[in-house]
Design a protein around this motif. Structure first.
Motif, short mmCIF file in Angstrom:
data_model
loop_
_atom_site.label_atom_id
_atom_site.label_comp_id
_atom_site.label_asym_id
_atom_site.label_seq_id
_atom_site.Cartn_x
_atom_site.Cartn_y
_atom_site.Cartn_z
N THR A 48 56.49 -16.28 -85.57
CA THR A 48 55.13 -16.13 -85.03
C THR A 48 55.12 -15.21 -83.82
OG1 THR A 48 55.40 -18.11 -83.69
CG2 THR A 48 54.37 -18.38 -85.87
N ASP A 49 56.24 -14.56 -83.54
CA ASP A 49 56.30 -13.66 -82.39
C ASP A 49 56.17 -12.19 -82.79
OD1 ASP A 49 58.77 -13.65 -83.67
OD2 ASP A 49 59.90 -13.31 -81.82
N LEU A 50 55.96 -11.92 -84.07
CA LEU A 50 55.77 -10.55 -84.51
C LEU A 50 54.42 -10.05 -84.00
CD1 LEU A 50 57.05 -10.83 -88.17
CD2 LEU A 50 58.20 -9.74 -86.24
N PRO A 51 54.30 -8.76 -83.73
CA PRO A 51 53.02 -8.26 -83.20
C PRO A 51 51.94 -8.32 -84.26
CG PRO A 51 54.51 -6.45 -83.66
CD PRO A 51 55.30 -7.70 -83.86
N LEU A 52 50.74 -8.60 -83.78
CA LEU A 52 49.55 -8.45 -84.61
C LEU A 52 49.12 -6.99 -84.47
CD1 LEU A 52 47.62 -11.61 -83.37
CD2 LEU A 52 48.99 -11.40 -85.45
N VAL A 53 48.42 -6.46 -85.44
CA VAL A 53 47.90 -5.09 -85.32
C VAL A 53 46.39 -5.19 -85.25
CG1 VAL A 53 47.68 -2.83 -86.40
CG2 VAL A 53 49.85 -4.07 -86.53
N MET A 54 45.84 -4.68 -84.16
CA MET A 54 44.40 -4.71 -83.95
C MET A 54 43.85 -3.30 -83.83
SD MET A 54 43.71 -7.98 -81.58
CE MET A 54 44.38 -9.57 -82.01
N LYS A 55 42.54 -3.21 -84.02
CA LYS A 55 41.85 -1.94 -83.91
C LYS A 55 40.64 -2.14 -83.02
CE LYS A 55 39.55 1.57 -86.69
NZ LYS A 55 39.07 1.93 -88.05
N LEU A 56 40.54 -1.28 -82.03
CA LEU A 56 39.42 -1.29 -81.10
C LEU A 56 38.92 0.14 -81.05
CD1 LEU A 56 37.82 -3.02 -79.05
CD2 LEU A 56 39.49 -2.34 -77.33
N GLY A 57 37.68 0.38 -81.39
CA GLY A 57 37.21 1.75 -81.54
C GLY A 57 37.95 2.38 -82.70
N SER A 58 38.57 3.51 -82.46
CA SER A 58 39.34 4.18 -83.52
C SER A 58 40.84 4.02 -83.33
CB SER A 58 38.99 5.66 -83.56
OG SER A 58 39.38 6.28 -82.35
N ARG A 59 41.25 3.21 -82.35
CA ARG A 59 42.68 3.06 -82.02
C ARG A 59 43.27 1.79 -82.60
NH1 ARG A 59 44.16 5.40 -76.95
NH2 ARG A 59 46.23 4.60 -77.41
N ASP A 79 43.82 3.60 -71.40
CA ASP A 79 43.43 4.66 -72.31
C ASP A 79 42.77 4.11 -73.58
OD1 ASP A 79 46.04 3.72 -73.06
OD2 ASP A 79 46.33 5.53 -74.27
N VAL A 80 43.13 2.89 -73.97
CA VAL A 80 42.47 2.26 -75.13
C VAL A 80 41.04 1.90 -74.75
CG1 VAL A 80 42.50 0.29 -76.70
CG2 VAL A 80 44.64 1.43 -76.11
N LEU A 81 40.84 1.39 -73.53
CA LEU A 81 39.49 1.08 -73.06
C LEU A 81 38.62 2.33 -73.08
CD1 LEU A 81 40.02 -1.24 -69.96
CD2 LEU A 81 39.17 -1.89 -72.20
N ASP A 82 39.18 3.42 -72.58
CA ASP A 82 38.43 4.68 -72.53
C ASP A 82 38.05 5.17 -73.91
OD1 ASP A 82 38.63 4.63 -69.77
OD2 ASP A 82 40.34 6.00 -69.71
N SER A 83 39.01 5.16 -74.84
CA SER A 83 38.74 5.68 -76.18
C SER A 83 37.79 4.77 -76.96
CB SER A 83 40.03 5.90 -76.96
OG SER A 83 40.64 4.67 -77.26
N ALA A 84 37.72 3.49 -76.62
CA ALA A 84 36.82 2.56 -77.29
C ALA A 84 35.47 2.48 -76.60
CB ALA A 84 37.45 1.18 -77.36
#
Length: 121
Positions: A48-59, A79-84
């Protein structure tokens, strides 16, 4: 926290806030619960420690569990906040969680600790 959205994603709403150390994270307990509930296979979840993959905006980006992140919160690099186009964080935002098979494909094209390329959709 997340509900069925499409063939490749679940949809959820989380408070999104900046994180200084550069790695996206969410509450460790919630991270483990999401992993157990949504990434379980017929053989069961072995980690359960593997990363989840999420998408916010186009990232797309890998998300780890961290006990320092509050519940119902996704902490991401600036930079994720900015791009989203997230303004005045923390901000309640729609967040997409890649389903297990889609997440595995996305993680296979990059280092799991870095932001995934925008073209890795």
């Amino acid at each position: 926290m997340f509900e069925q959205f499409s063939r490749g994603y679940y949809l959820g709403r989380l408070y999104v806030e900046p994180r200084a150390d550069g790695a996206a994270a969410m509450c460790r307990d919630q991270h483990e619960r999401v992993n157990e509930q949504l990434y379980t296979t017929d053989e069961g979840v072995t980690r359960t420690d593997l990363p989840l993959v999420m998408k916010l905006g186009s990232r797309h980006f890998a998300v780890q569990g961290d006990e320092r992140v509050p519940a119902d919160t996704l902490a991401v690099p600036e930079d994720v906040l900015d791009s989203a186009n997230i303004r005045n964080p923390p901000s309640l935002s729609e967040v997409f969680l890649a389903k297990a098979d889609h997440a595995a494909q996305l993680l296979s094209v990059t280092d799991a600790t870095s932001a995934l390329p925008d073209s890795a959709v």
